[in-house]
Motif scaffolding. Structure first.
Motif, PDB file in Angstrom:
ATOM      1  N   GLU A 128      20.961  18.781   3.723  1.00 59.44           N
ATOM      2  CA  GLU A 128      19.535  18.845   4.049  1.00 59.44           C
ATOM      3  C   GLU A 128      19.090  17.627   4.862  1.00 59.44           C
ATOM      4  O   GLU A 128      18.232  17.742   5.738  1.00 59.44           O
ATOM      5  N   PHE A 129      19.687  16.460   4.582  1.00 59.04           N
ATOM      6  CA  PHE A 129      19.342  15.219   5.281  1.00 59.04           C
ATOM      7  C   PHE A 129      20.622  14.572   5.830  1.00 59.04           C
ATOM      8  O   PHE A 129      21.013  13.480   5.396  1.00 59.04           O
ATOM      9  N   PRO A 130      21.285  15.208   6.801  1.00 59.94           N
ATOM     10  CA  PRO A 130      22.601  14.727   7.242  1.00 59.94           C
ATOM     11  C   PRO A 130      22.586  13.361   7.935  1.00 59.94           C
ATOM     12  O   PRO A 130      23.616  12.692   7.971  1.00 59.94           O
ATOM     13  N   GLU A 131      21.458  12.965   8.465  1.00 62.30           N
ATOM     14  CA  GLU A 131      21.389  11.660   9.132  1.00 62.30           C
ATOM     15  C   GLU A 131      20.970  10.554   8.183  1.00 62.30           C
ATOM     16  O   GLU A 131      20.936   9.384   8.581  1.00 62.30           O
ATOM     17  N   ASN A 132      20.664  10.909   6.946  1.00 55.49           N
ATOM     18  CA  ASN A 132      20.138   9.916   6.013  1.00 55.49           C
ATOM     19  C   ASN A 132      20.902   9.828   4.698  1.00 55.49           C
ATOM     20  O   ASN A 132      20.902   8.774   4.068  1.00 55.49           O
ATOM     21  N   CYS A 133      21.517  10.907   4.251  1.00 60.50           N
ATOM     22  CA  CYS A 133      22.193  10.936   2.955  1.00 60.50           C
ATOM     23  C   CYS A 133      23.702  11.010   3.149  1.00 60.50           C
ATOM     24  O   CYS A 133      24.193  11.896   3.847  1.00 60.50           O
ATOM     25  N   PHE A 134      24.405  10.073   2.516  1.00 62.62           N
ATOM     26  CA  PHE A 134      25.844   9.940   2.707  1.00 62.62           C
ATOM     27  C   PHE A 134      26.555  10.005   1.359  1.00 62.62           C
ATOM     28  O   PHE A 134      26.348   9.151   0.496  1.00 62.62           O
ATOM     29  N   PRO A 135      27.407  11.033   1.171  1.00 64.60           N
ATOM     30  CA  PRO A 135      28.039  11.235  -0.133  1.00 64.60           C
ATOM     31  C   PRO A 135      29.217  10.298  -0.391  1.00 64.60           C
ATOM     32  O   PRO A 135      29.932   9.894   0.526  1.00 64.60           O
ATOM     33  N   VAL A 190      39.935  16.530 -13.857  1.00 57.56           N
ATOM     34  CA  VAL A 190      38.683  16.391 -13.092  1.00 57.56           C
ATOM     35  C   VAL A 190      38.934  15.582 -11.823  1.00 57.56           C
ATOM     36  O   VAL A 190      38.517  15.967 -10.727  1.00 57.56           O
ATOM     37  N   LEU A 191      39.649  14.470 -11.959  1.00 65.68           N
ATOM     38  CA  LEU A 191      39.934  13.629 -10.785  1.00 65.68           C
ATOM     39  C   LEU A 191      40.820  14.346  -9.774  1.00 65.68           C
ATOM     40  O   LEU A 191      40.651  14.157  -8.563  1.00 65.68           O
ATOM     41  N   LYS A 192      41.726  15.152 -10.248  1.00 66.79           N
ATOM     42  CA  LYS A 192      42.580  15.926  -9.334  1.00 66.79           C
ATOM     43  C   LYS A 192      41.713  16.814  -8.431  1.00 66.79           C
ATOM     44  O   LYS A 192      41.921  16.871  -7.217  1.00 66.79           O
ATOM     45  N   GLY A 193      40.744  17.491  -9.036  1.00 62.82           N
ATOM     46  CA  GLY A 193      39.829  18.325  -8.251  1.00 62.82           C
ATOM     47  C   GLY A 193      38.996  17.515  -7.285  1.00 62.82           C
ATOM     48  O   GLY A 193      38.785  17.913  -6.137  1.00 62.82           O
ATOM     49  N   MET A 194      38.511  16.362  -7.751  1.00 61.60           N
ATOM     50  CA  MET A 194      37.688  15.513  -6.888  1.00 61.60           C
ATOM     51  C   MET A 194      38.494  14.956  -5.721  1.00 61.60           C
ATOM     52  O   MET A 194      37.995  14.874  -4.606  1.00 61.60           O
ATOM     53  N   LYS A 195      39.730  14.581  -5.991  1.00 61.43           N
ATOM     54  CA  LYS A 195      40.562  14.030  -4.911  1.00 61.43           C
ATOM     55  C   LYS A 195      40.746  15.063  -3.798  1.00 61.43           C
ATOM     56  O   LYS A 195      40.716  14.727  -2.612  1.00 61.43           O
ATOM     57  N   SER A 196      40.879  16.318  -4.165  1.00 61.76           N
ATOM     58  CA  SER A 196      41.060  17.354  -3.146  1.00 61.76           C
ATOM     59  C   SER A 196      39.795  17.509  -2.287  1.00 61.76           C
ATOM     60  O   SER A 196      39.881  17.955  -1.138  1.00 61.76           O
ATOM     61  N   ASP A 197      38.642  17.133  -2.814  1.00 65.46           N
ATOM     62  CA  ASP A 197      37.400  17.230  -2.039  1.00 65.46           C
ATOM     63  C   ASP A 197      37.400  16.316  -0.817  1.00 65.46           C
ATOM     64  O   ASP A 197      36.710  16.589   0.164  1.00 65.46           O
ATOM     65  N   PHE A 198      38.171  15.239  -0.855  1.00 64.50           N
ATOM     66  CA  PHE A 198      38.225  14.323   0.282  1.00 64.50           C
ATOM     67  C   PHE A 198      38.769  14.995   1.541  1.00 64.50           C
ATOM     68  O   PHE A 198      38.467  14.569   2.652  1.00 64.50           O
ATOM     69  N   SER A 199      39.557  16.047   1.374  1.00 58.32           N
ATOM     70  CA  SER A 199      40.091  16.753   2.547  1.00 58.32           C
ATOM     71  C   SER A 199      39.130  17.818   3.067  1.00 58.32           C
ATOM     72  O   SER A 199      39.348  18.385   4.131  1.00 58.32           O
ATOM     73  N   LYS A 200      38.049  18.075   2.331  1.00 56.44           N
ATOM     74  CA  LYS A 200      37.114  19.133   2.706  1.00 56.44           C
ATOM     75  C   LYS A 200      35.939  18.645   3.539  1.00 56.44           C
ATOM     76  O   LYS A 200      35.338  19.430   4.271  1.00 56.44           O
ATOM     77  N   ARG A 201      35.574  17.369   3.420  1.00 54.78           N
ATOM     78  CA  ARG A 201      34.462  16.822   4.198  1.00 54.78           C
ATOM     79  C   ARG A 201      34.535  15.308   4.162  1.00 54.78           C
ATOM     80  O   ARG A 201      35.312  14.735   3.419  1.00 54.78           O
ATOM     81  N   LYS A 202      33.689  14.683   4.946  1.00 56.07           N
ATOM     82  CA  LYS A 202      33.681  13.221   5.019  1.00 56.07           C
ATOM     83  C   LYS A 202      32.924  12.633   3.835  1.00 56.07           C
ATOM     84  O   LYS A 202      31.834  13.063   3.498  1.00 56.07           O
ATOM     85  N   PHE A 203      33.529  11.625   3.238  1.00 56.07           N
ATOM     86  CA  PHE A 203      32.881  10.826   2.203  1.00 56.07           C
ATOM     87  C   PHE A 203      32.859   9.384   2.679  1.00 56.07           C
ATOM     88  O   PHE A 203      33.739   8.950   3.410  1.00 56.07           O
ATOM     89  N   TYR A 204      31.860   8.644   2.250  1.00 59.31           N
ATOM     90  CA  TYR A 204      31.624   7.303   2.743  1.00 59.31           C
ATOM     91  C   TYR A 204      32.005   6.228   1.739  1.00 59.31           C
ATOM     92  O   TYR A 204      31.762   5.057   1.971  1.00 59.31           O
ATOM     93  N   GLY A 205      32.621   6.639   0.668  1.00 56.80           N
ATOM     94  CA  GLY A 205      33.062   5.700  -0.349  1.00 56.80           C
ATOM     95  C   GLY A 205      33.587   6.448  -1.551  1.00 56.80           C
ATOM     96  O   GLY A 205      33.488   7.672  -1.646  1.00 56.80           O
ATOM     97  N   VAL A 206      34.175   5.689  -2.457  1.00 62.52           N
ATOM     98  CA  VAL A 206      34.636   6.232  -3.729  1.00 62.52           C
ATOM     99  C   VAL A 206      33.665   5.711  -4.787  1.00 62.52           C
ATOM    100  O   VAL A 206      33.548   4.514  -5.001  1.00 62.52           O
ATOM    101  N   GLY A 207      32.939   6.615  -5.392  1.00 67.92           N
ATOM    102  CA  GLY A 207      31.953   6.168  -6.359  1.00 67.92           C
ATOM    103  C   GLY A 207      31.241   7.341  -6.999  1.00 67.92           C
ATOM    104  O   GLY A 207      31.256   8.444  -6.467  1.00 67.92           O
ATOM    105  N   GLU A 208      30.780   7.216  -8.075  1.00 69.39           N
ATOM    106  CA  GLU A 208      30.546   5.970  -8.788  1.00 69.39           C
ATOM    107  C   GLU A 208      31.699   5.755  -9.756  1.00 69.39           C
ATOM    108  O   GLU A 208      32.030   6.637 -10.532  1.00 69.39           O
TER     109      GLU A 208
END
Length: 152
Positions: free
Chosen positions: A80-87, A103-121
């Protein structure tokens, strides 16, 4: 007391602008480095709240993930706010329990699906509960390794 609305913005520009240079108009950019704006507590006025923050000069919001259930609302807000909100993707230490590795296994696979700007929280949180301290330590190490591996 600082002035409201546009007056506040002009006030901030005045105190932050270089007065002895030829660079012209200086537009500060403020970043909220830790915002769970996608949380359901903000459902009633989320868009209006973000617009007020943008009007006040807060231009970027870094959104750390909490758990599996927070991923979809976080992504929706970033869309909704692609120029302002960074996951950012991670598992909050208070959400670590006996199935954290799955849970972490599933989350790690998300890194290949779109850009993330950090590992957190991520981290160690013993304020509320110490039941899963060993799992928190392991989850923290795993996610630190993601950050190194992914150069985040």
């Amino acid at each position: 007391m600082s002035p409201p609305g546009d007056e506040r913005k002009n006030y901030l520009l005045k105190i932050l602008s270089p007065s002895d240079t030829d660079f012209g108009y200086f537009c500060p950019m403020f970043t909220d480095t830790h915002a769970h704006l996608y949380a359901e507590e903000f459902n009633e006025d989320r868009s209006a709240m973000i617009r007020r923050a943008l009007d006040a000069g807060v231009n970027r919001f870094m959104l750390p993930n909490i758990d599996q259930d927070s991923i979809a609302p976080m992504m929706h807000l970033c869309d909704e706010f692609p120029e302002n909100c960074f996951p950012m993707m991670g598992l909050h230490p208070c959400s670590v329990n006996e199935d954290f590795e799955e849970v972490l296994k599933g989350m790690k696979s998300d890194f290949s699906k779109r850009k993330f700007y950090g590992v957190g929280e991520i981290g160690i949180d013993l304020y509320w509960d110490k039941t899963f301290i060993e799992q928190q330590k392991e989850a923290f190490k795993m996610q630190l390794n993601w950050a190194l591996e992914l150069e985040l």
